[in-house]
Design a protein around this motif. Structure first.
Motif, short mmCIF file in Angstrom:
data_model
loop_
_atom_site.label_atom_id
_atom_site.label_comp_id
_atom_site.label_asym_id
_atom_site.label_seq_id
_atom_site.Cartn_x
_atom_site.Cartn_y
_atom_site.Cartn_z
N GLY A 182 -9.16 -0.32 -0.06
CA GLY A 182 -9.19 -1.78 -0.04
C GLY A 182 -10.25 -2.33 0.89
N PHE B 15 -8.82 1.23 -5.96
CA PHE B 15 -7.52 1.72 -5.50
C PHE B 15 -7.06 2.89 -6.37
N VAL C 145 0.84 -1.20 0.00
CA VAL C 145 0.00 0.00 0.00
C VAL C 145 0.87 1.25 0.00
N ILE D 288 -5.51 4.69 0.20
CA ILE D 288 -5.45 3.42 -0.54
C ILE D 288 -5.80 2.25 0.37
N SER E 238 -11.51 -3.68 -8.26
CA SER E 238 -10.16 -3.36 -7.79
C SER E 238 -9.72 -1.99 -8.30
N THR F 98 -13.91 -1.86 -0.64
CA THR F 98 -14.13 -2.25 -2.03
C THR F 98 -15.49 -2.91 -2.20
#
Length: 474
Positions: free
Chosen positions: A190, A165, A6, A186, A162, A193
């Motif tokens: 995650g 991000f 990350v 970030i 995805s 999501t």
């Protein structure tokens, strides 16, 4: 202590500079912005785009962000939702593994850039970072289909979320966040999501109008992550390194190769070489057949009523229900049905909004020709993809006038290539943009948008440019 994955992604975003990437990165960032805005303008009257605008209006609030194609000025969150949905409404937008990226990563960054008066250079940096990051996630995780020597395997869990991000990083760049805040954004992205629902959508027909994974909520999730970090929330910076309980596990990917996320990051820009642009408002897997059929009917001046049969051999996973469906009552169904798409192509209707108008969906001649279409996997499909993952071997035969006409393709139009006959050039994207914007914006605004986007690095403040995605107020 070594930086987590990350944190390395955050470092990449924080260190980006428009002067550092190769010219093709800057060029492709402009191209995908141009294409996406045009697709949004064309999509505002299709179910998905129209509903997206209605939902955004329910969110309410006055603001300085534009909903493309309409005279509304609203909050960045509402505008991002509407624009994300309209970009993907016609399924005319660009394709980058894991599938679609632009509808998920562009709208939040653009809405914030308009509100904050960001420079064109900063917007280009955000576009480049978000697309590079999203493409790298496709390399690390399950992809839509995998060639395993003798067969094509389709993953159990599929989707494009995805991209959240990249959406968070792009929003953070526009907000001017430093690397530590970006890392938290970030990490938060995650953890929030949205689920990947593509596989169930493709298997069950008739299916829902939202399509694979709604773009609007993902775009907003990226913004939520960025603002949450800005306002003091911390993100899980180990979420991409925790193989047992982290992102890989809860997102449902059977394959996880995290090295693909960071290897050469910031030095090797990968996404431009894998970005495909669509000449047809239809799922990308059907484009090779459309190219071949268009060649046949144009070269031989065939009328639809002369055609006795259309036989197509192409991408193997078109045998799944969503592509073989003969129920075509609404635009999202037309965007995937290979029979309907071939029937429309045979009528030589110019690709664009007209393909999904009600009169096209229900045209008796189109519906009748669907019954004459057959499909089978191309016999060389697995071998060809094993040698070249971008290839899509296709053959089409048409019975008409007592003879059989045929055409073949290896790569559909729009595939990234050094061959100008295959690549969709910037000039061709400009023409696509003009066609998509026609009837939505006056000619002067279309010209202004084209000039501004193609010279975006010279724009000091994008607010006035993005405001011109709406028609003049009366």
């Amino acid at each position: 202590m070594a930086r987590t994955t990350v944190e390395q992604l955050a470092d990449f975003a924080a260190d980006v500079s428009l002067e550092a990437p190769p010219p093709d990165v800057v060029e492709d960032s402009k191209r995908v912005l141009l294409d996406s805005v045009g697709c949004a303008l064309a999509g505002i009257d299709v179910d998905k785009g129209r509903i997206g605008i209605k939902v955004a209006r329910r969110m309410g609030g006055r603001g300085d962000a534009t909903i493309f194609g309409v005279a509304d000025r609203t909050t960045p969150f509402a505008a991002a939702f509407a624009n994300a949905e309209s970009i993907n409404a016609l399924d005319f937008d660009a394709v980058l593994p894991p599938g679609h990226v632009a509808p998920y990563v562009l709208p939040g960054a653009l809405a914030l850039a308009e509100e904050r008066g960001a420079s064109g250079a900063r917007v280009l940096e955000a576009i480049a970072v978000s697309h590079e990051m999203s493409y790298r996630f496709s390399r690390a995780m399950d992809y839509t289909r995998t060639v395993t020597g003798t067969e094509i395997q389709v993953a159990t869990v599929l989707g494009f979320t995805s991209a959240v991000f990249g959406a968070a990083a792009a929003a953070g760049l526009i907000l001017g966040q430093d690397r530590e805040v970006l890392a938290d954004a970030i990490g938060i992205a995650g953890a929030i999501t949205p689920v990947n629902s593509y596989r169930t959508w493709m298997m069950n027909v008739p299916n829902s109008t939202i399509k694979y994974s709604m773009a609007g909520p993902v775009a907003q999730a990226g913004m939520t992550a960025a603002f949450s970090a800005e306002d003091g929330h911390t993100g899980d910076r180990t979420i991409l390194d925790d193989a047992e309980y982290g992102y890989r596990r809860f997102i449902g990917s059977e394959r996880w190769e995290p090295g693909a996320l960071t290897e050469g990051l910031g030095v090797d820009w990968l996404f431009p070489a894998h970005h495909s642009y669509k000449p047809y408002p239809h799922c990308r897997v059907t484009h090779g057949p459309f190219d071949a059929l268009t060649e046949i009917v144009t070269a031989n001046d065939l009328r639809p009523d002369e055609i006795d049969a259309i036989r197509c051999w192409g991408e193997a996973w078109v045998e799944l229900p969503v592509w073989l469906s003969t129920t075509v009552d609404r635009p999202h169904q037309a965007q995937f049905s290979i029979r309907h798409g071939l029937a429309v192509s045979a009528h030589r209707i110019p690709p664009g909004k007209a393909w999904q108008l009600p009169e096209t969906l229900r045209n008796p001649s189109v519906v009748g020709l669907m019954e004459k279409v057959s499909f089978a996997p191309h016999p060389d499909y697995v071998a060809t993809l094993s040698a070249d993952p971008s290839a899509r071997p296709t053959r089409v035969e048409v019975d008409a006038r007592g003879t059989t006409f045929s055409a073949s393709r290896t790569h559909p139009k729009g595939t990234p290539s050094a061959d100008p006959s295959i690549r969709l050039s910037t000039d061709e994207l400009v023409e696509k943009f003009r066609a998509n914007a026609d009837g939505v914006l006056p000619a002067g605004r279309i010209d202004d948008l084209l000039d501004g986007i193609l010279n975006l690095e010279k724009v000091e403040n994008v607010s006035a440019l993005l405001a011109r995605t709406a028609p003049p107020r009366r």
